[in-house]
Write a protein that holds these residues in place. Sequence first.
Motif, PDB file in Angstrom:
ATOM      1  N   VAL A 124     -25.706   3.497 -20.863  1.00 52.50           N
ATOM      2  CA  VAL A 124     -26.800   3.837 -20.007  1.00 52.50           C
ATOM      3  C   VAL A 124     -26.577   2.510 -18.907  1.00 52.50           C
ATOM      4  CG1 VAL A 124     -29.173   4.183 -19.805  1.00 52.50           C
ATOM      5  CG2 VAL A 124     -28.133   4.858 -21.960  1.00 52.50           C
ATOM      6  N   GLY A 125     -26.238   1.367 -19.500  1.00 53.98           N
ATOM      7  CA  GLY A 125     -25.927   0.144 -18.605  1.00 53.98           C
ATOM      8  C   GLY A 125     -24.834   0.435 -17.770  1.00 53.98           C
ATOM      9  N   ASN A 164     -23.847   3.315 -10.523  1.00 56.56           N
ATOM     10  CA  ASN A 164     -24.597   3.949  -9.450  1.00 56.56           C
ATOM     11  C   ASN A 164     -24.999   2.869  -8.542  1.00 56.56           C
ATOM     12  OD1 ASN A 164     -24.614   6.355 -10.737  1.00 56.56           O
ATOM     13  ND2 ASN A 164     -26.712   5.924 -11.857  1.00 56.56           N
ATOM     14  N   GLU A 165     -25.440   1.767  -8.924  1.00 52.18           N
ATOM     15  CA  GLU A 165     -25.641   0.541  -8.223  1.00 52.18           C
ATOM     16  C   GLU A 165     -24.308  -0.062  -7.233  1.00 52.18           C
ATOM     17  OE1 GLU A 165     -29.186  -1.487 -10.465  1.00 52.18           O
ATOM     18  OE2 GLU A 165     -27.373  -2.548  -9.990  1.00 52.18           O
ATOM     19  N   LEU A 166     -23.081   0.232  -7.893  1.00 52.53           N
ATOM     20  CA  LEU A 166     -22.138  -0.330  -7.112  1.00 52.53           C
ATOM     21  C   LEU A 166     -21.483   0.843  -6.074  1.00 52.53           C
ATOM     22  CD1 LEU A 166     -20.165  -1.832 -10.127  1.00 52.53           C
ATOM     23  CD2 LEU A 166     -21.005  -3.048  -8.354  1.00 52.53           C
ATOM     24  N   GLY A 167     -22.337   2.140  -6.063  1.00 50.03           N
ATOM     25  CA  GLY A 167     -21.827   2.933  -5.088  1.00 50.03           C
ATOM     26  C   GLY A 167     -20.873   4.127  -5.594  1.00 50.03           C
ATOM     27  N   PHE A 168     -20.435   4.189  -6.947  1.00 52.64           N
ATOM     28  CA  PHE A 168     -19.508   5.177  -7.456  1.00 52.64           C
ATOM     29  C   PHE A 168     -20.361   6.505  -7.672  1.00 52.64           C
ATOM     30  CE2 PHE A 168     -17.659   1.164  -8.724  1.00 52.64           C
ATOM     31  CZ  PHE A 168     -16.544   1.062  -7.988  1.00 52.64           C
ATOM     32  N   SER A 204     -27.149  14.336 -16.861  1.00 54.49           N
ATOM     33  CA  SER A 204     -26.751  15.440 -16.205  1.00 54.49           C
ATOM     34  C   SER A 204     -27.747  16.235 -15.368  1.00 54.49           C
ATOM     35  CB  SER A 204     -26.282  16.477 -17.311  1.00 54.49           C
ATOM     36  OG  SER A 204     -27.132  16.944 -18.137  1.00 54.49           O
ATOM     37  N   ILE A 205     -28.977  15.945 -15.765  1.00 55.00           N
ATOM     38  CA  ILE A 205     -30.365  16.687 -15.088  1.00 55.00           C
ATOM     39  C   ILE A 205     -30.649  15.825 -13.857  1.00 55.00           C
ATOM     40  CG2 ILE A 205     -30.589  18.336 -16.795  1.00 55.00           C
ATOM     41  CD1 ILE A 205     -33.280  16.509 -17.359  1.00 55.00           C
ATOM     42  N   GLY A 206     -30.343  14.755 -13.776  1.00 54.25           N
ATOM     43  CA  GLY A 206     -30.715  13.574 -12.580  1.00 54.25           C
ATOM     44  C   GLY A 206     -31.809  12.487 -12.852  1.00 54.25           C
ATOM     45  N   THR A 207     -31.708  12.326 -14.475  1.00 58.39           N
ATOM     46  CA  THR A 207     -32.552  11.323 -14.883  1.00 58.39           C
ATOM     47  C   THR A 207     -32.047  10.000 -14.610  1.00 58.39           C
ATOM     48  OG1 THR A 207     -33.271  12.820 -16.585  1.00 58.39           O
ATOM     49  CG2 THR A 207     -34.110  10.283 -16.909  1.00 58.39           C
ATOM     50  N   ASP A 208     -32.960   8.956 -13.909  1.00 51.54           N
ATOM     51  CA  ASP A 208     -32.467   7.586 -13.750  1.00 51.54           C
ATOM     52  C   ASP A 208     -32.310   6.929 -14.916  1.00 51.54           C
ATOM     53  OD1 ASP A 208     -32.488   5.266 -11.558  1.00 51.54           O
ATOM     54  OD2 ASP A 208     -33.642   4.892 -13.356  1.00 51.54           O
ATOM     55  N   ALA A 209     -31.235   5.847 -14.818  1.00 50.13           N
ATOM     56  CA  ALA A 209     -30.687   5.187 -16.127  1.00 50.13           C
ATOM     57  C   ALA A 209     -31.829   4.368 -16.815  1.00 50.13           C
ATOM     58  CB  ALA A 209     -29.565   4.056 -15.474  1.00 50.13           C
ATOM     59  N   ASP A 210     -32.715   3.760 -15.983  1.00 55.93           N
ATOM     60  CA  ASP A 210     -33.842   2.861 -16.428  1.00 55.93           C
ATOM     61  C   ASP A 210     -34.759   3.834 -17.226  1.00 55.93           C
ATOM     62  OD1 ASP A 210     -33.211   0.256 -15.679  1.00 55.93           O
ATOM     63  OD2 ASP A 210     -34.002   0.828 -13.622  1.00 55.93           O
ATOM     64  N   ILE A 211     -34.930   5.145 -16.701  1.00 56.40           N
ATOM     65  CA  ILE A 211     -35.935   6.087 -17.668  1.00 56.40           C
ATOM     66  C   ILE A 211     -34.911   6.447 -18.754  1.00 56.40           C
ATOM     67  CG2 ILE A 211     -36.912   8.328 -17.557  1.00 56.40           C
ATOM     68  CD1 ILE A 211     -37.489   7.962 -14.485  1.00 56.40           C
ATOM     69  N   GLY A 230     -23.553  -3.667 -21.645  1.00 57.02           N
ATOM     70  CA  GLY A 230     -22.709  -2.458 -20.879  1.00 57.02           C
ATOM     71  C   GLY A 230     -23.057  -2.607 -19.238  1.00 57.02           C
ATOM     72  N   TYR A 231     -24.100  -2.781 -18.651  1.00 56.02           N
ATOM     73  CA  TYR A 231     -24.270  -3.075 -17.375  1.00 56.02           C
ATOM     74  C   TYR A 231     -23.374  -4.319 -16.979  1.00 56.02           C
ATOM     75  CZ  TYR A 231     -26.865  -4.293 -13.345  1.00 56.02           C
ATOM     76  OH  TYR A 231     -27.161  -4.701 -11.886  1.00 56.02           O
TER      77      TYR A 231
END
Length: 252
Positions: free
Chosen positions: A20-21, A27-31, A50-57, A235-236
């Motif tokens: 998840v990290g 995502n933050e790095l623009g990939f 896969s359904i669009g859930t944000d990593a923090d959620i 991981g982040y």
Amino acid sequence: MKKTISLACRGGGVKSAGSVGVIKALNELGFTISRISGTSISAIVAALYSIGTDADIILKLLKDYVLIYSDASRVRGSNGNFKIIETSVDKATGGKCFKDCNIPITIAASQGNFLINTPVLFDNYSFPNLTLGKACRASCSFPFLYEKFHLEYEGTNFALLDGGLTLNPYISKGKNEVAILSTYFKKENKRENTLSLYAPAWQQAEKIADFIIKPVIPLGTLGTPDDLQKAFDIGYQETLNCYAQINSIVLG
């Protein structure tokens, strides 16, 4: 031509939060993650993303799940029925099936027994009408802790257990994609137990991947919400550390 990322997430209990990290950092790095796969608890990570859930959620949901999943296990005195994982994932995904996902997803499970088994791959091609909850339940049904998941799908019966026995995780990539593996070391000395029954499952993935993000996550399989946060943070940070190498592969 700039490529997108096919991300494969290795399972491993609370260590799976490391993926998840990885997602958050990518995502933050623009990939762009254009395809995802997951095994065991990382199947849940992949399903939610896969359904669009944000990593923090996703991390928040895993923290909610960790204790109730543990309580369902035989080691905690329960009967090992893992229906809770199916219902919790279906609730979080709105009961979506593979055909409903925003990006292609593959979830790996196993069929057979602890010693002799073969992989079963859930995706939109073979199981379009299967709910993500059922696939995650199958992929997470770790032997001895949980009972086999008996699934009937369009006239075919399956007796399924943890995907980590066969593929941890499954790696695929389409045109103009690079396959990045999100995995981990278990100990600070960065050595793996190559004699483990599970070793072929993760070794195969490491041989196929174009690049491996492999932080040290010194945790066990079971744990607490704090352990999930620790794995996530590790991981982040490791993904941020790998930015230059990932960017070179994506641009190459």
